[in-house]
Design a protein around this motif. Structure first.
Motif, PDB file in Angstrom:
ATOM      1  N   TRP A   1       9.604  50.434  32.053  1.00 53.74           N
ATOM      2  CA  TRP A   1       9.748  49.919  30.688  1.00 53.74           C
ATOM      3  C   TRP A   1       8.500  49.130  30.292  1.00 53.74           C
ATOM      4  CZ3 TRP A   1       9.873  44.976  28.647  1.00 53.74           C
ATOM      5  CH2 TRP A   1      10.299  44.877  27.320  1.00 53.74           C
ATOM      6  N   VAL A   2       8.026  48.280  31.192  1.00 51.46           N
ATOM      7  CA  VAL A   2       6.798  47.524  30.916  1.00 51.46           C
ATOM      8  C   VAL A   2       5.640  48.490  30.682  1.00 51.46           C
ATOM      9  CG1 VAL A   2       5.081  45.929  31.890  1.00 51.46           C
ATOM     10  CG2 VAL A   2       7.521  45.427  32.139  1.00 51.46           C
ATOM     11  N   ASP A   3       5.486  49.473  31.544  1.00 49.82           N
ATOM     12  CA  ASP A   3       4.398  50.439  31.414  1.00 49.82           C
ATOM     13  C   ASP A   3       4.438  51.166  30.067  1.00 49.82           C
ATOM     14  OD1 ASP A   3       3.564  49.810  33.965  1.00 49.82           O
ATOM     15  OD2 ASP A   3       4.419  51.616  34.886  1.00 49.82           O
ATOM     16  N   ARG A   4       5.634  51.518  29.616  1.00 42.77           N
ATOM     17  CA  ARG A   4       5.768  52.337  28.415  1.00 42.77           C
ATOM     18  C   ARG A   4       5.831  51.531  27.124  1.00 42.77           C
ATOM     19  NH1 ARG A   4      10.026  56.933  28.757  1.00 42.77           N
ATOM     20  NH2 ARG A   4       8.560  57.893  27.294  1.00 42.77           N
TER      21      ARG A   4
ATOM     22  N   VAL B   1       1.824  39.641  32.770  1.00 37.96           N
ATOM     23  CA  VAL B   1       2.455  40.285  31.622  1.00 37.96           C
ATOM     24  C   VAL B   1       2.395  39.367  30.404  1.00 37.96           C
ATOM     25  CG1 VAL B   1       4.573  41.308  30.682  1.00 37.96           C
ATOM     26  CG2 VAL B   1       3.971  41.704  33.083  1.00 37.96           C
ATOM     27  N   PHE B   2       3.129  38.271  30.427  1.00 39.14           N
ATOM     28  CA  PHE B   2       3.283  37.489  29.200  1.00 39.14           C
ATOM     29  C   PHE B   2       2.021  36.757  28.757  1.00 39.14           C
ATOM     30  CE2 PHE B   2       7.813  37.956  30.409  1.00 39.14           C
ATOM     31  CZ  PHE B   2       8.148  38.759  29.354  1.00 39.14           C
ATOM     32  N   ASP B   3       1.325  36.092  29.644  1.00 39.01           N
ATOM     33  CA  ASP B   3       0.076  35.425  29.243  1.00 39.01           C
ATOM     34  C   ASP B   3      -0.926  36.445  28.721  1.00 39.01           C
ATOM     35  OD1 ASP B   3      -1.430  32.907  29.093  1.00 39.01           O
ATOM     36  OD2 ASP B   3      -2.766  33.906  30.518  1.00 39.01           O
ATOM     37  N   PHE B   4      -0.988  37.578  29.378  1.00 45.22           N
ATOM     38  CA  PHE B   4      -1.864  38.690  28.982  1.00 45.22           C
ATOM     39  C   PHE B   4      -1.585  39.138  27.546  1.00 45.22           C
ATOM     40  CE2 PHE B   4      -3.274  43.148  29.105  1.00 45.22           C
ATOM     41  CZ  PHE B   4      -4.396  43.106  29.925  1.00 45.22           C
TER      42      PHE B   4
ATOM     43  N   ILE C   1       4.414  34.923  39.187  1.00 45.95           N
ATOM     44  CA  ILE C   1       3.007  35.305  38.986  1.00 45.95           C
ATOM     45  C   ILE C   1       2.927  36.591  38.164  1.00 45.95           C
ATOM     46  CG2 ILE C   1       0.920  36.110  40.171  1.00 45.95           C
ATOM     47  CD1 ILE C   1       1.774  34.149  42.477  1.00 45.95           C
ATOM     48  N   LEU C   2       3.743  37.566  38.517  1.00 40.25           N
ATOM     49  CA  LEU C   2       3.737  38.842  37.793  1.00 40.25           C
ATOM     50  C   LEU C   2       4.069  38.635  36.318  1.00 40.25           C
ATOM     51  CD1 LEU C   2       3.789  42.011  37.699  1.00 40.25           C
ATOM     52  CD2 LEU C   2       6.245  41.771  38.054  1.00 40.25           C
ATOM     53  N   TRP C   3       5.230  38.047  36.040  1.00 43.10           N
ATOM     54  CA  TRP C   3       5.674  37.919  34.653  1.00 43.10           C
ATOM     55  C   TRP C   3       4.815  36.943  33.856  1.00 43.10           C
ATOM     56  CZ3 TRP C   3       8.282  41.571  32.615  1.00 43.10           C
ATOM     57  CH2 TRP C   3       9.227  42.287  33.345  1.00 43.10           C
ATOM     58  N   LYS C   4       4.540  35.792  34.437  1.00 46.45           N
ATOM     59  CA  LYS C   4       3.793  34.760  33.700  1.00 46.45           C
ATOM     60  C   LYS C   4       2.339  35.167  33.473  1.00 46.45           C
ATOM     61  CE  LYS C   4       2.475  29.918  33.794  1.00 46.45           C
ATOM     62  NZ  LYS C   4       2.286  28.750  34.630  1.00 46.45           N
ATOM     63  N   ASN C   5       1.627  35.472  34.542  1.00 44.90           N
ATOM     64  CA  ASN C   5       0.183  35.708  34.451  1.00 44.90           C
ATOM     65  C   ASN C   5      -0.194  37.132  34.069  1.00 44.90           C
ATOM     66  OD1 ASN C   5       0.122  33.104  35.405  1.00 44.90           O
ATOM     67  ND2 ASN C   5      -0.600  33.636  37.430  1.00 44.90           N
TER      68      ASN C   5
ATOM     69  N   ALA D   1       1.396  45.137  22.466  1.00 41.07           N
ATOM     70  CA  ALA D   1       1.485  43.839  23.115  1.00 41.07           C
ATOM     71  C   ALA D   1       0.127  43.178  23.347  1.00 41.07           C
ATOM     72  CB  ALA D   1       2.214  43.980  24.446  1.00 41.07           C
ATOM     73  N   TYR D   2      -0.921  43.950  23.373  1.00 45.70           N
ATOM     74  CA  TYR D   2      -2.266  43.417  23.591  1.00 45.70           C
ATOM     75  C   TYR D   2      -3.290  44.427  23.104  1.00 45.70           C
ATOM     76  CZ  TYR D   2      -2.551  46.746  27.400  1.00 45.70           C
ATOM     77  OH  TYR D   2      -2.573  47.900  28.124  1.00 45.70           O
ATOM     78  N   GLU D   3      -4.517  43.959  23.008  1.00 45.81           N
ATOM     79  CA  GLU D   3      -5.656  44.841  22.737  1.00 45.81           C
ATOM     80  C   GLU D   3      -6.910  44.178  23.278  1.00 45.81           C
ATOM     81  OE1 GLU D   3      -5.901  45.429  18.533  1.00 45.81           O
ATOM     82  OE2 GLU D   3      -6.377  43.346  18.123  1.00 45.81           O
TER      83      GLU D   3
END
Length: 134
Positions: free
Chosen positions: A63-66, A124-127, A118-122, A73-75
């Motif tokens: 789901w995150v990948d897609r 995914v979401f911070d990104f 680390i995964l979710w905070k740094n 979500a970012y650019e």
């Protein structure tokens, strides 16, 4: 304020990211487009999942990948092919992630640290521009 809820298993969400779906701006399958629209409008994000070997389950990773994708979500700045610092596009101010595990918390922290934080905070979401995380 409208809320969105998804049970990826109940919906039989397909976690497989095909190579045709990777480019920014590509025409997306309807359900993926729907999820992208919802997360881009979200003012807050809550994710609940079990801890599978220090990671989210594969369906959630898919789901995150897609869905948590470039252009949604970012650019990156023009001319940057991904080596630079991303520009977060999500408008959500806060993300909250609950994960379950059968490992005692003390052992988890002493032996593994908190890989999910680390995964979710740094990663995914911070990104993606969501700066408040719990």
């Amino acid at each position: 304020m409208k809320s969105f809820f998804h049970d990826l298993y109940e919906e039989k969400f397909n976690p497989i990211l095909s190579d045709q779906e990777i480019p920014k701006g590509v025409l997306l399958e309807g359900v993926i487009e729907e999820h992208c629209n919802e997360i881009s409008k979200a003012e807050g994000i809550v994710i609940i999942h079990p801890n599978w070997w220090g990671q989210p389950p594969a369906i959630l990773k898919g789901w995150v990948d897609r869905v948590v994708r470039a252009g949604v979500a970012y650019e990156f700045k023009e001319g940057d092919s991904g080596e630079g610092i991303p520009i977060g596009l999500l408008k959500a101010k806060t993300a909250l992630v609950f994960n379950t595990s059968n490992t005692p918390r003390e052992r988890e922290l002493q032996v593994f640290g908190d890989p999910l934080e680390i995964l979710w905070k740094n990663c995914v979401f911070d990104f993606c521009g969501v700066k408040k995380f719990s």
